[in-house]
Design a protein around this motif. Structure first.
Motif, PDB file in Angstrom:
ATOM      1  N   LEU A  72       0.828  -1.200   0.000  1.00  0.00           N
ATOM      2  CA  LEU A  72       0.000   0.000   0.000  1.00  0.00           C
ATOM      3  C   LEU A  72       0.868   1.257   0.000  1.00  0.00           C
ATOM      4  CD1 LEU A  72      -2.814   1.250   0.110  1.00  0.00           C
ATOM      5  CD2 LEU A  72      -2.741   1.066   2.610  1.00  0.00           C
ATOM      6  N   ARG A  73       0.701   2.067  -1.039  1.00  0.00           N
ATOM      7  CA  ARG A  73       1.509   3.285  -1.191  1.00  0.00           C
ATOM      8  C   ARG A  73       0.712   4.566  -0.950  1.00  0.00           C
ATOM      9  NH1 ARG A  73       6.185   2.895  -4.404  1.00  0.00           N
ATOM     10  NH2 ARG A  73       7.221   0.901  -3.987  1.00  0.00           N
ATOM     11  N   LEU A  74      -0.605   4.543  -1.251  1.00  0.00           N
ATOM     12  CA  LEU A  74      -1.396   5.774  -1.152  1.00  0.00           C
ATOM     13  C   LEU A  74      -2.764   5.486  -0.534  1.00  0.00           C
ATOM     14  CD1 LEU A  74      -1.886   8.795  -1.777  1.00  0.00           C
ATOM     15  CD2 LEU A  74      -2.682   8.100  -4.057  1.00  0.00           C
ATOM     16  N   VAL A  75      -3.089   6.259   0.505  1.00  0.00           N
ATOM     17  CA  VAL A  75      -4.398   6.191   1.159  1.00  0.00           C
ATOM     18  C   VAL A  75      -5.133   7.494   0.867  1.00  0.00           C
ATOM     19  CG1 VAL A  75      -5.612   6.122   3.369  1.00  0.00           C
ATOM     20  CG2 VAL A  75      -3.593   4.680   3.006  1.00  0.00           C
ATOM     21  N   ILE A  76      -6.312   7.377   0.252  1.00  0.00           N
ATOM     22  CA  ILE A  76      -7.150   8.554  -0.004  1.00  0.00           C
ATOM     23  C   ILE A  76      -8.428   8.414   0.815  1.00  0.00           C
ATOM     24  CG2 ILE A  76      -8.435   9.887  -1.711  1.00  0.00           C
ATOM     25  CD1 ILE A  76      -6.481   9.026  -3.823  1.00  0.00           C
ATOM     26  N   ILE A  77      -8.739   9.445   1.580  1.00  0.00           N
ATOM     27  CA  ILE A  77      -9.953   9.446   2.401  1.00  0.00           C
ATOM     28  C   ILE A  77     -10.872  10.532   1.865  1.00  0.00           C
ATOM     29  CG2 ILE A  77     -10.894   9.683   4.725  1.00  0.00           C
ATOM     30  CD1 ILE A  77      -8.132   8.811   5.771  1.00  0.00           C
ATOM     31  N   ASP A  78     -12.011  10.111   1.323  1.00  0.00           N
ATOM     32  CA  ASP A  78     -12.962  11.037   0.704  1.00  0.00           C
ATOM     33  C   ASP A  78     -13.977  11.486   1.747  1.00  0.00           C
ATOM     34  OD1 ASP A  78     -14.228  12.534  -1.186  1.00  0.00           O
ATOM     35  OD2 ASP A  78     -15.175  10.856  -2.225  1.00  0.00           O
ATOM     36  N   GLU A  79     -14.187  12.802   1.835  1.00  0.00           N
ATOM     37  CA  GLU A  79     -15.081  13.375   2.840  1.00  0.00           C
ATOM     38  C   GLU A  79     -14.704  12.852   4.224  1.00  0.00           C
ATOM     39  OE1 GLU A  79     -16.925  15.827   2.273  1.00  0.00           O
ATOM     40  OE2 GLU A  79     -16.726  15.770   0.101  1.00  0.00           O
ATOM     41  N   GLN A  80     -13.470  13.143   4.628  1.00  0.00           N
ATOM     42  CA  GLN A  80     -12.886  12.556   5.833  1.00  0.00           C
ATOM     43  C   GLN A  80     -13.662  12.898   7.101  1.00  0.00           C
ATOM     44  OE1 GLN A  80     -10.856  14.054   8.489  1.00  0.00           O
ATOM     45  NE2 GLN A  80     -11.781  16.005   7.945  1.00  0.00           N
TER      46      GLN A  80
ATOM     47  N   ASP B 170       1.574   7.236   1.721  1.00  0.00           N
ATOM     48  CA  ASP B 170       1.195   8.639   1.584  1.00  0.00           C
ATOM     49  C   ASP B 170      -0.292   8.791   1.875  1.00  0.00           C
ATOM     50  OD1 ASP B 170       3.698   9.692   0.833  1.00  0.00           O
ATOM     51  OD2 ASP B 170       3.425   8.967  -1.217  1.00  0.00           O
ATOM     52  N   ILE B 171      -0.676   9.976   2.355  1.00  0.00           N
ATOM     53  CA  ILE B 171      -2.076  10.216   2.724  1.00  0.00           C
ATOM     54  C   ILE B 171      -2.599  11.445   2.002  1.00  0.00           C
ATOM     55  CG2 ILE B 171      -3.670  10.737   4.609  1.00  0.00           C
ATOM     56  CD1 ILE B 171      -1.534   9.426   6.470  1.00  0.00           C
ATOM     57  N   LEU B 172      -3.746  11.271   1.357  1.00  0.00           N
ATOM     58  CA  LEU B 172      -4.440  12.378   0.707  1.00  0.00           C
ATOM     59  C   LEU B 172      -5.876  12.393   1.229  1.00  0.00           C
ATOM     60  CD1 LEU B 172      -4.410  14.651  -1.449  1.00  0.00           C
ATOM     61  CD2 LEU B 172      -5.228  12.941  -3.088  1.00  0.00           C
ATOM     62  N   VAL B 173      -6.250  13.488   1.859  1.00  0.00           N
ATOM     63  CA  VAL B 173      -7.602  13.654   2.381  1.00  0.00           C
ATOM     64  C   VAL B 173      -8.356  14.585   1.442  1.00  0.00           C
ATOM     65  CG1 VAL B 173      -8.934  14.693   4.253  1.00  0.00           C
ATOM     66  CG2 VAL B 173      -7.003  13.215   4.792  1.00  0.00           C
ATOM     67  N   MET B 174      -9.571  14.208   1.050  1.00  0.00           N
ATOM     68  CA  MET B 174     -10.353  15.036   0.125  1.00  0.00           C
ATOM     69  C   MET B 174     -11.645  15.507   0.785  1.00  0.00           C
ATOM     70  SD  MET B 174     -10.010  13.385  -3.666  1.00  0.00           S
ATOM     71  CE  MET B 174     -11.292  12.170  -3.424  1.00  0.00           C
ATOM     72  N   THR B 175     -12.055  16.701   0.429  1.00  0.00           N
ATOM     73  CA  THR B 175     -13.358  17.183   0.870  1.00  0.00           C
ATOM     74  C   THR B 175     -13.960  18.073  -0.201  1.00  0.00           C
ATOM     75  OG1 THR B 175     -14.579  18.433   2.535  1.00  0.00           O
ATOM     76  CG2 THR B 175     -12.317  19.138   2.122  1.00  0.00           C
ATOM     77  N   ALA B 176     -15.271  17.910  -0.410  1.00  0.00           N
ATOM     78  CA  ALA B 176     -15.995  18.762  -1.351  1.00  0.00           C
ATOM     79  C   ALA B 176     -16.651  19.921  -0.618  1.00  0.00           C
ATOM     80  CB  ALA B 176     -17.063  17.941  -2.076  1.00  0.00           C
ATOM     81  N   THR B 177     -16.374  20.027   0.681  1.00  0.00           N
ATOM     82  CA  THR B 177     -16.936  21.102   1.482  1.00  0.00           C
ATOM     83  C   THR B 177     -15.932  22.241   1.558  1.00  0.00           C
ATOM     84  OG1 THR B 177     -18.099  19.469   2.838  1.00  0.00           O
ATOM     85  CG2 THR B 177     -17.943  21.703   3.708  1.00  0.00           C
ATOM     86  N   PRO B 178     -16.181  23.358   0.882  1.00  0.00           N
ATOM     87  CA  PRO B 178     -15.248  24.483   0.976  1.00  0.00           C
ATOM     88  C   PRO B 178     -15.115  24.946   2.422  1.00  0.00           C
ATOM     89  CG  PRO B 178     -16.786  24.805  -0.840  1.00  0.00           C
ATOM     90  CD  PRO B 178     -17.289  23.644  -0.049  1.00  0.00           C
ATOM     91  N   ILE B 179     -13.885  25.117   2.865  1.00  0.00           N
ATOM     92  CA  ILE B 179     -13.616  25.479   4.257  1.00  0.00           C
ATOM     93  C   ILE B 179     -12.967  26.857   4.294  1.00  0.00           C
ATOM     94  CG2 ILE B 179     -12.457  24.767   6.385  1.00  0.00           C
ATOM     95  CD1 ILE B 179     -12.260  21.942   5.177  1.00  0.00           C
ATOM     96  N   PRO B 180     -13.502  27.781   5.080  1.00  0.00           N
ATOM     97  CA  PRO B 180     -12.853  29.090   5.210  1.00  0.00           C
ATOM     98  C   PRO B 180     -11.406  28.930   5.648  1.00  0.00           C
ATOM     99  CG  PRO B 180     -15.023  29.125   6.229  1.00  0.00           C
ATOM    100  CD  PRO B 180     -14.730  27.695   5.880  1.00  0.00           C
ATOM    101  N   ARG B 181     -10.563  29.855   5.226  1.00  0.00           N
ATOM    102  CA  ARG B 181      -9.128  29.770   5.492  1.00  0.00           C
ATOM    103  C   ARG B 181      -8.828  29.589   6.982  1.00  0.00           C
ATOM    104  NH1 ARG B 181      -3.987  28.571   3.827  1.00  0.00           N
ATOM    105  NH2 ARG B 181      -2.463  30.001   4.714  1.00  0.00           N
ATOM    106  N   SER B 182      -9.504  30.356   7.839  1.00  0.00           N
ATOM    107  CA  SER B 182      -9.215  30.273   9.274  1.00  0.00           C
ATOM    108  C   SER B 182      -9.571  28.904   9.830  1.00  0.00           C
ATOM    109  CB  SER B 182      -9.968  31.362  10.041  1.00  0.00           C
ATOM    110  OG  SER B 182     -11.368  31.257   9.831  1.00  0.00           O
TER     111      SER B 182
END
Length: 701
Positions: free
Chosen positions: A395-403, A422-434
């Motif tokens: 296993l080289r890459l773990v992607i978590i969708d809508e973590q 490697d870890i890549l977390v994805m979200t379709a929810t726009p998050i304010p910078r702060s």
């Protein structure tokens, strides 16, 4: 950092060590999460009383709190026990009354003897045309020889957020005692930063925050409160920076191959990647090529093309015998990913497989055997993918969708299936910078801001609920033309049961206007299997209108769905409305979103809904949502590991979060082990803010 620094011991002692705090009071204090001296000091005033000195109550506006010198004229003892005890007093210009209920006669005669002069303070009110003070807060004797009070009445007095069993005077007494416990702490703020901001020392900031003298000194703009907010944000960002450093110090696979396969996939897409997609892909590939573990968050607005980027990353991971896994929150989303990935993977000879709770017995075992033998290169699944018997070959890459839909423990179990994956977390929810910095400051952040070329805008309109029959009529015509629609029911309250009821009621009413079987229903009280079956029926086109609660907020692509009706839209958050709107417009057909509101709509309600109508930029909407609703509604549940703050306010102090983020990363870059004078002071801050407990949690993301 194994043990708490000795200098902080006084602050972490129990409130039972304070005078006047017994077991009963300590239990009452626990109800407001005050158990130690530190907790007392960290409970700041929410208001204050201004005991304005006046010569006479004659010209003041009532009700008003004042302090005034009076002479005691007479006592009027009650005829009945239920009647008040009244004392007439005279200031420099008028006579008024002091009122006491259930008073002890001897006590009042001793406290306020006739002919004596006193300085009193309390709320002056008007009753039957006469001034009165009911139960004065202060009665202080005056030395008639030199006209000086023996005791002073404070001009300004803080008001604290308390609970039953506690009173302001007792709590103020505990605060004053607690301030005596304050140690002199060395400065952890960069000197130039502190001087530019004009902040006081930490000790001075604590003391001043407990002594408000105006509305400004209660606000976050006050230098003392701003300093405390910065300290809190800085300690949090320091924890994240340390977690990031710890993570980046771990060696990882250097995965550099896959370019030929990626180019072939891109050439077969039928469209070009946007500039934002190319930029984000380069960032991910650069991380994967580095000899350290990737820990990156990929944010992308609805329909921005994250899935293609994720697949190209997975293709890279499979080069040189590697494997990749993507975990999604629902089975229907898993199947959507599978369909998208399978079409592309077949072009380059990669084996993609699904694993969900539906897989049992021999079928499941065959999939697990193929995965273990590396006969499956990409696995897509729900929470089933982190079960103990799921073993990868490489296993080289773990992607978590809508973590945010998964718990920390679930994510950690999946991550641990790959040695230095490697870890890549994805979200379709726009998050304010702060909020992104608060929640993901330990990760690198990539953002896809563009939408793919050719994606048509969604026309958003505001509709009164008085026009619901008209909406249903037009919806019926659209369905007859072959279109499909979502009908999202209102958030009755924070209860899936209540929302389920509202959805069932609307479903029953719509059945009367459409052909049999044309209207489906999905809500949070259904089992996963029932929800998936309802969604599958809609995806296949068997049902034309899907009545739903917000369970479809993050869902599947249904290109034929062109209408989104959101009932009682004024009750939803702006970001939530935007996410729901993103369920339509997934194909090349013109789409509409109807924000149906309950008439009449308030001015604030109109402003909120108009924000969604005027823009499809999810990040702009998220920033507005943060300002209007606050971080509490935008930040996820406790299981996500996201923080809450005592002093800081992410709605109004986003810039301060940015400064704290920059300062923390700079300090860790210059002094990674926190061994300098400032570094050791920062260690004390971490202990003071109890951040020592969250470093391990935060590195999970």
């Amino acid at each position: 950092m194994a043990t708490r620094p000795e200098i902080l011991f006084p602050l972490f002692t129990s409130t039972l060590n304070l005078k006047g705090v017994g077991e009963r009071t300590a239990k009452n204090l626990e109800r407001i999460d005050v158990r130690r001296v530190r907790d007392v000091l960290f409970t700041l005033p929410i208001s204050y009383i201004d005991r304005k000195p006046v010569e006479s109550v004659t010209n003041i506006s009532t009700p008003s709190v004042v302090q005034v010198e009076v002479e005691i004229i007479s006592h009027h003892k009650p005829v009945k026990a239920s009647m008040p005890y009244i004392i007439s007093v005279q200031d420099s210009a008028c006579v008024f009354k002091l009122i006491f209920f259930r008073a002890q006669k001897k006590y009042l005669e001793s406290l306020l003897p006739v002919g004596s002069r006193k300085m009193i303070s309390g709320k002056v009110e008007m009753f039957d045309g006469l001034f009165q003070i009911v139960h004065p807060d202060y009665v202080v004797p005056i030395n008639t020889i030199n006209q000086k009070t023996k005791h002073t009445i404070p001009r300004h007095e803080p008001i604290y957020p308390l609970t039953q069993g506690l009173n302001q005077k007792l709590f103020l007494k505990t605060v004053r005692q607690s301030i005596e416990f304050l140690p002199i702490l060395k400065e952890w703020i960069d000197k130039n930063q502190k001087d530019r901001a004009g902040w006081p020392s930490w000790n001075e900031a604590i003391e001043k925050a407990h002594a408000p003298i105006s509305e400004l000194t209660l606000s976050l703009e006050d230098l003392s409160r701003e300093r405390l907010s910065y300290d809190e944000l800085f300690s949090h960002q320091l924890s994240l920076a340390l977690a990031r450093l710890n993570y980046r110090s771990q060696k990882g696979f250097s995965t550099k191959g896959g370019k030929v396969l990626r180019d072939k996939i891109i050439s077969e897409l039928g469209y070009s990647l946007t500039y934002a997609q190319e930029k984000v892909l380069d960032e991910i590939l650069s991380d994967m090529a580095a000899p350290i573990r990737m820990n990156r968050l990929l944010q992308g607005d609805v329909g921005s093309g994250k899935t293609v980027v994720a697949f190209l990353a997975l293709v890279t991971a499979t080069s040189d015998g590697g494997q990749g896994v993507i975990m999604a929150p629902t089975e229907i989303l898993v199947h959507q990913h599978f369909e998208s990935f399978s079409k592309l993977s077949n072009l380059i000879g990669l084996k993609v497989e699904i694993l969900t709770s539906r897989d049992t017995g021999r079928n499941r075992q065959n999939k697990l055997n193929a995965l273990y033998k590396n006969e499956v290169q990409i696995l897509i699944g729900t929470h089933a993918v982190f079960q103990k018997d799921v073993i990868f070959s490489n296993l080289r890459l773990v992607i978590i969708d809508e973590q945010h839909r998964f718990g920390v423990k679930q994510r950690e179990e999946l991550i641990n299936k790959g040695f230095l994956a490697d870890i890549l977390v994805m979200t379709a929810t726009p998050i304010p910078r702060s909020l992104a910095l608060a929640s993901y400051g330990d990760m690198e952040i990539s953002i896809i801001t563009e939408k793919p070329f050719g994606r048509k805008p969604i026309k958003t309109v505001l509709v009164s609920n008085k026009r619901i029959s008209e909406v249903i009529e037009k919806l019926s015509l659209a369905v007859k033309k072959g279109n499909q629609a979502y009908w999202v029911c209102p958030l009755v309250e924070e209860s899936e049961i209540s929302n389920k009821i509202s959805a069932e009621v609307r479903h029953a009413s719509l059945l009367k206007s459409f052909d049999k079987g044309a209207v489906g229903l999905v809500h949070g009280q259904m089992s996963n299997r029932e929800k998936d079956e309802a969604m599958e029926a809609f995806v296949s086109g068997a049902t034309k209108v899907l009545v739903a609660t917000t369970v479809i907020e993050v869902g599947v692509d249904v290109p034929n769905a062109t209408i989104m009706v959101i009932e009682r839209a004024e009750g939803f958050g702006l970001s939530q409305l935007h996410q729901l709107r993103g369920r339509v417009g997934r194909g090349n057909l013109a789409s509409h979103c109807l924000l149906m509101y309950e008439h009449p709509l308030s001015e604030v309600g109109y402003k909120r809904l108009n924000t969604v109508r005027e823009t499809e930029d999810g990040f702009e909407i998220a920033e507005q949502d943060l300002k209007m609703r606050g971080a509490g509604d935008l930040i996820g549940t406790a299981q996500s590991g996201r923080p809450g703050f005592l002093f800081a306010n992410l709605e109004t102090q986003a810039d301060l979060m940015e400064v704290a983020h920059t300062d923390a990363r700079k300090l860790i870059f210059e002094d990674p082990k926190l061994q300098s004078d400032r570094g050791r002071a920062a260690r004390v801050l971490l202990w003071l803010m109890e951040k020592n407990k969250v470093v391990k949690l935060l590195k999970i993301g």
